[in-house]
Motif scaffolding. Sequence first.
Motif, PDB file in Angstrom:
ATOM      1  N   PHE B  69       0.825  -1.212   0.000  1.00  0.00           N
ATOM      2  CA  PHE B  69       0.000   0.000   0.000  1.00  0.00           C
ATOM      3  C   PHE B  69       0.857   1.260   0.000  1.00  0.00           C
ATOM      4  CE2 PHE B  69      -3.007  -3.092   2.061  1.00  0.00           C
ATOM      5  CZ  PHE B  69      -3.814  -3.227   0.932  1.00  0.00           C
ATOM      6  N   ILE B 278      -5.370  -3.103  -5.594  1.00  0.00           N
ATOM      7  CA  ILE B 278      -5.450  -3.179  -4.123  1.00  0.00           C
ATOM      8  C   ILE B 278      -5.151  -4.607  -3.664  1.00  0.00           C
ATOM      9  CG2 ILE B 278      -7.073  -3.116  -2.178  1.00  0.00           C
ATOM     10  CD1 ILE B 278      -8.471  -0.746  -3.591  1.00  0.00           C
ATOM     11  N   LYS B 279      -5.724  -5.553  -4.380  1.00  0.00           N
ATOM     12  CA  LYS B 279      -5.508  -6.955  -4.008  1.00  0.00           C
ATOM     13  C   LYS B 279      -4.026  -7.330  -4.129  1.00  0.00           C
ATOM     14  CE  LYS B 279      -6.792 -11.266  -3.118  1.00  0.00           C
ATOM     15  NZ  LYS B 279      -7.258 -11.613  -1.763  1.00  0.00           N
ATOM     16  N   SER B 282      -2.062  -5.818  -1.391  1.00  0.00           N
ATOM     17  CA  SER B 282      -2.273  -6.440  -0.081  1.00  0.00           C
ATOM     18  C   SER B 282      -1.553  -7.782   0.022  1.00  0.00           C
ATOM     19  CB  SER B 282      -3.766  -6.612   0.199  1.00  0.00           C
ATOM     20  OG  SER B 282      -4.254  -7.794  -0.400  1.00  0.00           O
ATOM     21  N   PHE B 292      -1.107 -12.969  -7.639  1.00  0.00           N
ATOM     22  CA  PHE B 292      -1.965 -11.785  -7.709  1.00  0.00           C
ATOM     23  C   PHE B 292      -1.288 -10.644  -8.467  1.00  0.00           C
ATOM     24  CE2 PHE B 292      -4.253 -14.113  -4.402  1.00  0.00           C
ATOM     25  CZ  PHE B 292      -5.533 -14.025  -4.926  1.00  0.00           C
TER      26      PHE B 292
END
Lengths: 353, 353, 394, 394
Positions: B69, B278-279, B282, B292
């Motif tokens: 992030f 965002i995924k 994270s 991801f």
Amino acid sequence: MDFDLTEDRQMLSDSLTRYLKDKYPFEARNKVAYAAPYHAPDRWAELSELGAMFALAPEEAGGFGGSGFDISVVFEAMGRALCPEPVLGALLASRLLSAAGADQEALLAGTTKYAVGLGELEAPYALDLIETQARPSGDAYVLNGRKSAVYGGQVADIFLIAAKLEDKLAVFEVSADKASVTGYAMMDGGGAAEVVLEDVPAKLLIGDAASALQDAVNAGIVALCSEAVGAMDVLQTMTVEYLGTRKQFGRPIGSFQALQHRAVDMLTEIEQARSITIKAASELGGPDATRFASMAKNLIGRAGRLIAEESIQMHGGIAMTWEYPGSHYAKRLIMIDHQLGDTDFHLSRVIAA
Amino acid sequence: MDFDLTEDRQMLSDSLTRYLKDKYPFEARNKVAYAAPYHAPDRWAELSELGAMFALAPEEAGGFGGSGFDISVVFEAMGRALCPEPVLGALLASRLLSAAGADQEALLAGTTKYAVGLGELEAPYALDLIETQARPSGDAYVLNGRKSAVYGGQVADIFLIAAKLEDKLAVFEVSADKASVTGYAMMDGGGAAEVVLEDVPAKLLIGDAASALQDAVNAGIVALCSEAVGAMDVLQTMTVEYLGTRKQFGRPIGSFQALQHRAVDMLTEIEQARSITIKAASELGGPDATRFASMAKNLIGRAGRLIAEESIQMHGGIAMTWEYPGSHYAKRLIMIDHQLGDTDFHLSRVIAA
Amino acid sequence: MDLSFSAEEQAFRQEVRDFFAENLPSEMSDVVRSGSEMTKEMMDRYHAILNAKGWLATTWAPEFGGPGWSPVQRHIFEEEACRAYAPRIVPFGLAMLGPVLQQFGSKEQQDHYLPRILSGEDWWCQGYSEPGAGSDLASLKTRAVRDGDDYVINGQKTWTTLGQHANMIFCLVRTDPDVKQQQGISFILVDLDTPGIEMRPIRLIEGGHEVNEVFFTDVRVPAANLVGEENMGWTIAKFLLTHERTNIAGVGFSMQSLEEVKALARVVKRNGKPLSEDPLFAARIAQVEIDLEAMKITNLRMLYKAQKQGAPGPETSILKIKGTVIGQELKDLARRALGPSAAPFPGSLEGNLSLAPADHANDAARYFNNRKTSIFGGSNEIQRNILTKTMLEL
Amino acid sequence: MDLSFSAEEQAFRQEVRDFFAENLPSEMSDVVRSGSEMTKEMMDRYHAILNAKGWLATTWAPEFGGPGWSPVQRHIFEEEACRAYAPRIVPFGLAMLGPVLQQFGSKEQQDHYLPRILSGEDWWCQGYSEPGAGSDLASLKTRAVRDGDDYVINGQKTWTTLGQHANMIFCLVRTDPDVKQQQGISFILVDLDTPGIEMRPIRLIEGGHEVNEVFFTDVRVPAANLVGEENMGWTIAKFLLTHERTNIAGVGFSMQSLEEVKALARVVKRNGKPLSEDPLFAARIAQVEIDLEAMKITNLRMLYKAQKQGAPGPETSILKIKGTVIGQELKDLARRALGPSAAPFPGSLEGNLSLAPADHANDAARYFNNRKTSIFGGSNEIQRNILTKTMLEL
């Protein structure tokens, strides 16, 4: 260069179109298409009289056609009417009988029904993976295997079966009453069958049949693509008519630009579908037939999905109903992709070529 | 579950955004982005003072961030401003230095510029195909090979080079003045370099570096995806503004439904792009980070193309000009797909995983 | 930023998972898995199982018998229900009318109807769309005219889902034809046994009977059946629309479909190998899997925002559009995977040969049926119009 | 139905092919192949080569110096030109103004201008679009006011392609502001040396200089330069639009691009193998190749129809839409194929290292530049509007 039909073909097209329109009005069509035997025996004879089958075979085989464009004319008319008669099986068989130099008068006259067993559950499209086995037995042969999705198989008198004979692919003739035949209605109407062969006696038709089988498949693809183009034309017309008449928010929904532009994209893809089908038809029987058949089937698969899905979406709920003819055209367009090789199968073949 | 930025990250985001807006107005940006050395040395120091680099490294490495992030916040701000500074190179290097437990104060403070040599002409994306060779030479090593598209390489003081040491992938430190460095401006502004290594002396940084390198790439992907999301937001805003103000046929073109619906589809894909970023952020550093990251880069590649091409099309001619800022956002979105693995590469990795 | 669920939420997930493992009859999950039709008896039994646990009316306030869950808990419940292949709850009484009555109904209406929804005594259906009023719902024409203590209703409703099982219907009717369209509409409850009502089945594209037409000819309904004031039907309709939007993305169902397609591709053979190893098909699956992963987060982001704001915003239209596209793409892949084995019209296969692997005989039918999702509940075109106005402000 | 070319047409094709093989300088085809910019000198030289053979003005009537070809011959010529990597003819004088003068020009205009176009003495450019009049061309504002024997022109034109090389410009100007937009427009010829004209370059997205803005301030043009009658400019514009539609599908260029992409995919390595063996990339190529094969036939079908009817119909908009989409897709594939090697901004690479294979250093620039094709000449949105009206009749 000439993109008009010959006079003879135009006449055949007109008379078939008239006949099918007359004899297969929408509700009658659905009745025939979904109730066993999933075709109308009376109509079958009449179709033959009109020349629908004779157009599929060349003169030397007793017909008066047999070129890609002849096949196109017949199947485009069938597509416009959503005709559920098992002409595809007759076409595939006719190509094989012609290759074998065998008599096919009974086929063309509609007195004997043929169906062709090609694909199998684990090899639905690729001919070279066929596993049905033939072995000599006395003067003849016996077959073992299972043929899946045999179009028109639910009413066939004779099956032509593709099977391995030692290391070669061969074609055999099997009497329908010797095989275990399980018929069914197809999702989009019309019939097919699973054909289970357990030590079934068979007559050798073609000993080294790889290229004859490929030619039959290519002809079948030209037929299916032409049928799709016929169905697309009708569905597009219905959709545009609906856009022009259906009102919401006080105006015809066809006045909404987002729908207009999507309808134009449908139109564009239909013209492309027509073009590639013409190309595949013109190449049928020639050295590049397989390549262009695969190109056509791939494009038809994509365009068919677009036209089917967009026509349903733009109609809204009404096209989700059984009662609305458009829904059956949409179903046919989708399900054509499940016959004789789908979008991806044929794309892979274009790549591999 | 919490989808808000922490207060610290929000502050960093705000201050970076303000700073970049102030220091990189559009024309100044283009001047820096396309004239050697393709970045602004003064700005580099200021960015470090603002914490842009410190945010990329964890506390134990002398930074104050280092999570997915944190990286997102920095690069999203860069994307909004189309900032051409070579922060990507710094990020990749920082991840490797952290993995090695090496000192990186000079990197974070902006006093020493690092760039990382990963891809090669014939292995642009796949780490396991790297062919640059290392061999021991006295106390140190020498490297031979060529590194392609080394981001920020045109101004780097130190290169970190991925090379084969026997059967393992290792990372070496190379002084820039020992290598043959050919810098260039990128299509979308900012600089990179080809780095040719011919018996160049090198210091071993990590002996078995496969996972550290993959982590660096994953972090780089989070950075690029975040940058893309920032650029998409700006480009979407520009496009919608243009639709609202540009008039043709006596009305704003944004009143035409076909364009409205396409603008909505852009919006939808941007939200999806934001979500997958965002995924990926994270998951960075965790066991599923690579999977991801690949998912994110694939989706960003597709969405980036859609937003770039649709924004150009809906603007019409104006977006084809150098003068219009939107065209440079569109270029950045397209060219991000050429960095650290493209749409197809990452799709293949998702399939293989 | 934190994408993880809290310890409490994780414990709740486990509780729900255990509940389904222990209480969901396997014949129900079998039906869901195969895509065949649920019987009314089975749906009633499923509702009763949930009701016994107090988990039937997930959106109701606790004082009316709801479990008092947060949006996140409801989301977890939906996910786990899908994971267990539990049937979908029939939404008309539980998810739609219940909240309406709690918000707008009289005390008498609440006391009478809400318990009957929970107990299954009443099976509700919906009378919204009309042949001429689909996307443009406000143009509906079914008239309700006040006559003494009754309203007399004339007109026609359509697309009434599972109406064949229902004994009650809630309707939007026009009570004032002389004002702006939206202002003359009322919301009224009608007993389907009332004389003058006829329900006719509509057969769907794939052959199933799921929706109906309902004809009203001089149907007398007590004025007490009006919900809220006369002519406030549009307000209620909009409230209901917002409620309908929970779970609009259908993420759980798409996750089901994805697993099914992957399993199918592993057993289907193509070119001598499992279809899952075909690079083109594998790419198609991976592509939609990635979109679905993103959609999961988009869904959670909007859930989070709705939880903070108290209500979902217009951006949930994004969930409807992309959620249905993903769901439809997955049904398309299942259909494709079957090749010619997708051909048989369900039920027509004579004898006991099967072409498709277990649970996949209906995949073509499911593909066709699923096209409805981008049409109903506000077509994707309507959603784009909404987003144009609200988010793009064009 | 017969897709083959006649023996005469095939002989013609061979003649054209031989001509290019013998007469096209390799430095010209090299420039085309690499996508770099043609110099004016090179373009002039290429025109002269064609002119010497009588093949320069392919659409002109024989009495004005055209070769008298059928549409099919022109099509064959275009295909062969592409196959030989010949430059594109600069169309403004040859393909656009020439036919206009032949149809609408005075004898004096024909006698004066047509030979100068063939000889290369005049290089024409086009003054159509304005900053406020793009898709909506009829809203153009550049004013021409009659003053004695002159018109006085004030206003601004834009997107003037290769205007930097031109000495003449033909313009649409507003001569009557008080009538319906389309009715007050005239078509006029302007010498760019006339005082009051300023041309400024527009730099394009990829960095190239290809188009210009042209400013008119009190520019006095002899009234004799009017083509046709005053206020009949829109008729001429529409005529010209139809003429512009020959070769609108760009099939020859797409065939070039396809071959280039295939060749590129064979030399680029990805994952240890040529990119052409990557199943996803191979599928992308095959997909567009199939679309292009179909487009070839669609193009011939419309050519055939145009030949029969005497003029192309509205369905040629289909060629514009699909043709540009295919062309753009191919440029996209070339860009993708290069991976990071597409990164360098043309000309910025210091030293003599190259990243991209020969002839592909400009592929990213070409991709960006090519986005124009779906915008100019009537954007694809305008084409969809045309088809909506003419073919769908909605």
